[in-house]
Design a protein around this motif. Structure first.
Motif, PDB file in Angstrom:
ATOM      1  N   UNK A 275       0.854  -1.194   0.000  1.00  0.00           N
ATOM      2  CA  UNK A 275       0.000   0.000   0.000  1.00  0.00           C
ATOM      3  C   UNK A 275       0.887   1.240   0.000  1.00  0.00           C
ATOM      4  N   UNK A 276       0.643   2.202  -0.910  1.00  0.00           N
ATOM      5  CA  UNK A 276       1.471   3.410  -0.937  1.00  0.00           C
ATOM      6  C   UNK A 276       1.487   4.113   0.421  1.00  0.00           C
ATOM      7  N   UNK A 277       2.616   4.736   0.737  1.00  0.00           N
ATOM      8  CA  UNK A 277       2.797   5.390   2.039  1.00  0.00           C
ATOM      9  C   UNK A 277       2.216   6.805   2.003  1.00  0.00           C
ATOM     10  N   UNK A 278       0.908   6.879   1.749  1.00  0.00           N
ATOM     11  CA  UNK A 278       0.204   8.156   1.659  1.00  0.00           C
ATOM     12  C   UNK A 278      -1.114   8.053   2.413  1.00  0.00           C
ATOM     13  N   UNK A 279      -1.453   9.098   3.154  1.00  0.00           N
ATOM     14  CA  UNK A 279      -2.658   9.066   3.979  1.00  0.00           C
ATOM     15  C   UNK A 279      -3.933   8.909   3.153  1.00  0.00           C
ATOM     16  N   UNK A 280      -3.914   9.307   1.888  1.00  0.00           N
ATOM     17  CA  UNK A 280      -5.131   9.227   1.091  1.00  0.00           C
ATOM     18  C   UNK A 280      -5.568   7.792   0.820  1.00  0.00           C
ATOM     19  N   UNK A 281      -4.692   6.826   1.089  1.00  0.00           N
ATOM     20  CA  UNK A 281      -5.049   5.426   0.904  1.00  0.00           C
ATOM     21  C   UNK A 281      -5.516   4.769   2.207  1.00  0.00           C
ATOM     22  N   UNK A 282      -5.683   5.569   3.250  1.00  0.00           N
ATOM     23  CA  UNK A 282      -6.038   5.018   4.550  1.00  0.00           C
ATOM     24  C   UNK A 282      -7.287   5.680   5.125  1.00  0.00           C
ATOM     25  N   UNK A 283      -8.093   4.854   5.803  1.00  0.00           N
ATOM     26  CA  UNK A 283      -9.294   5.357   6.461  1.00  0.00           C
ATOM     27  C   UNK A 283      -8.978   5.918   7.836  1.00  0.00           C
ATOM     28  N   UNK A 284      -7.892   5.439   8.436  1.00  0.00           N
ATOM     29  CA  UNK A 284      -7.436   5.912   9.738  1.00  0.00           C
ATOM     30  C   UNK A 284      -5.935   5.686   9.821  1.00  0.00           C
ATOM     31  N   UNK A 285      -5.396   5.662  11.024  1.00  0.00           N
ATOM     32  CA  UNK A 285      -3.944   5.498  11.164  1.00  0.00           C
ATOM     33  C   UNK A 285      -3.453   4.105  10.805  1.00  0.00           C
ATOM     34  N   UNK A 286      -4.365   3.156  10.688  1.00  0.00           N
ATOM     35  CA  UNK A 286      -3.974   1.756  10.503  1.00  0.00           C
ATOM     36  C   UNK A 286      -4.587   1.087   9.284  1.00  0.00           C
ATOM     37  N   UNK A 287      -5.879   1.302   9.053  1.00  0.00           N
ATOM     38  CA  UNK A 287      -6.605   0.514   8.054  1.00  0.00           C
ATOM     39  C   UNK A 287      -6.692   1.215   6.701  1.00  0.00           C
ATOM     40  N   UNK A 288      -6.399   0.496   5.622  1.00  0.00           N
ATOM     41  CA  UNK A 288      -6.621   1.064   4.291  1.00  0.00           C
ATOM     42  C   UNK A 288      -8.102   1.372   4.065  1.00  0.00           C
ATOM     43  N   UNK A 289      -8.375   2.342   3.198  1.00  0.00           N
ATOM     44  CA  UNK A 289      -9.735   2.557   2.715  1.00  0.00           C
ATOM     45  C   UNK A 289      -9.932   1.721   1.458  1.00  0.00           C
ATOM     46  N   UNK A 290     -11.035   1.918   0.756  1.00  0.00           N
ATOM     47  CA  UNK A 290     -11.298   1.069  -0.413  1.00  0.00           C
ATOM     48  C   UNK A 290     -10.211   1.210  -1.473  1.00  0.00           C
ATOM     49  N   UNK A 291      -9.663   2.418  -1.621  1.00  0.00           N
ATOM     50  CA  UNK A 291      -8.578   2.601  -2.596  1.00  0.00           C
ATOM     51  C   UNK A 291      -7.294   1.920  -2.119  1.00  0.00           C
ATOM     52  N   UNK A 292      -7.032   2.017  -0.819  1.00  0.00           N
ATOM     53  CA  UNK A 292      -5.866   1.342  -0.264  1.00  0.00           C
ATOM     54  C   UNK A 292      -5.969  -0.163  -0.383  1.00  0.00           C
ATOM     55  N   UNK A 293      -7.170  -0.699  -0.131  1.00  0.00           N
ATOM     56  CA  UNK A 293      -7.372  -2.139  -0.310  1.00  0.00           C
ATOM     57  C   UNK A 293      -7.208  -2.543  -1.772  1.00  0.00           C
TER      58      UNK A 293
END
Length: 305
Positions: A275-293
């Motif tokens: 998963x890219x190291x960018x906050x836009x791919x995460x829903x919170x500090x730990x879990x990816x969002x749908x784009x991160x997944x």
């Protein structure tokens, strides 16, 4: 045509045990001894071990409809010919079908889904979808798909769909390497994917204790699934990685986990590459969002291929 329990078992994917009771049909993603082991660690882990993550009915049919009653759980999703069609809001469900088609009815990933009275058109043909390989996913909340929005957008589901896997997804939010929670599922996977490590730094007092459990757990996986291809994914990037945890700096502990995975003799997949190291791919500090997944699954599929 109401399907009997044996017919339903044949169409089910992702369950290692199924039982029919007066309250409905219950599906389990892991053996009851594993659920009990998670309860021994904590009440919340025990409940999450019972949830119907990854369980689905997946079949080809020429029926004009699918109907069933929901006896437990509120978030059943369904796909037609592999395309997500929506989340089912009602307890008594009737879905019109354009025959012939593939129907995938996915149970709630974070609740205990229970159904009964599954019905198709009288005289309709129905056969289980044909898969290419079998895969067992083992992991924590990321494997369970927390914060994916739509449950079937988790990396485990997306990987299963992309590689046409008959998969069991044993994701348990908050779980970590602990040998007591592993058992032979009775499932015979071609591929095993273990993705623990994210929670371990918060549950063990020392790095030595953490590594001891990692070695013991992966040793059991190797022994039980000796003929399977086994991957272990080290923790993915998280924001706040410089924080000091119980056993020291988070990145140092993650690096130690990655190093020990390689020493255990299974194939190591670097979570930091998924998963890219960018906050836009995460829903919170730990879990990816749908784009991160989506990034997680896409990269994992390429590695496995």
């Amino acid at each position: 045509m109401v399907l009997n329990i044996e017919q339903i078992k044949k169409l089910t994917v992702g369950a290692v045990e199924i039982e029919q009771t007066a309250d409905g049909i219950y599906f389990y993603k892991m053996k009851k001894c594993q659920i009990e082991a998670f309860y021994a660690l904590s009440e919340i882990l025990g409940f999450r071990a019972k949830t119907t993550t990854g369980i689905r009915l997946d079949f080809e049919t020429d029926s004009k409809f699918l109907s069933f009653n929901i006896k437990g759980g509120t978030k059943f999703e369904y796909l037609i010919d592999g395309v997500y069609c929506g989340t089912i809001p009602d307890a008594c469900v009737r879905i019109g079908l354009s025959a012939p088609c593939r129907v995938t009815l996915c149970f709630p990933s974070h609740e205990i889904g229970v159904i009964d009275n599954v019905e198709l058109s009288d005289g309709a043909s129905v056969v289980r979808h044909k898969f290419d390989k079998k895969a067992l996913f083992i992991g924590d909340s990321i494997t369970q798909g927390w914060n994916s929005g739509i449950d079937t957008l988790s990396y485990a589901y997306r990987t299963s769909f992309a590689l046409n896997y008959d998969s069991v997804i044993q994701g348990v939010g908050g779980a970590y390497y602990h040998a007591s929670t592993f058992a032979d599922s009775g499932f015979e996977p071609d591929v095993v994917i273990v993705a623990y490590g994210t929670n371990d730094v918060n549950h063990f007092k020392t790095q030595g204790e953490m590594i001891e459990q990692l070695r013991s757990y992966l040793g059991k996986v190797k022994e039980t699934y000796a003929s399977s291809k086994i991957y272990a994914i080290s923790p993915i990037w998280v924001s706040g990685g410089s924080e000091e945890k119980r056993m020291g700096n988070l990145w140092e502990s993650y690096a130690l986990i990655a190093d020990e995975i390689e020493k255990c003799g299974v194939e190591h997949i670097r979570g930091l590459d998924l998963v890219p190291h960018e906050r836009r791919y995460f829903a919170d500090d730990l879990h990816p969002n749908k784009d991160g997944f989506g990034e997680y699954a896409g990269n994992l599929v390429e590695i496995i291929r």
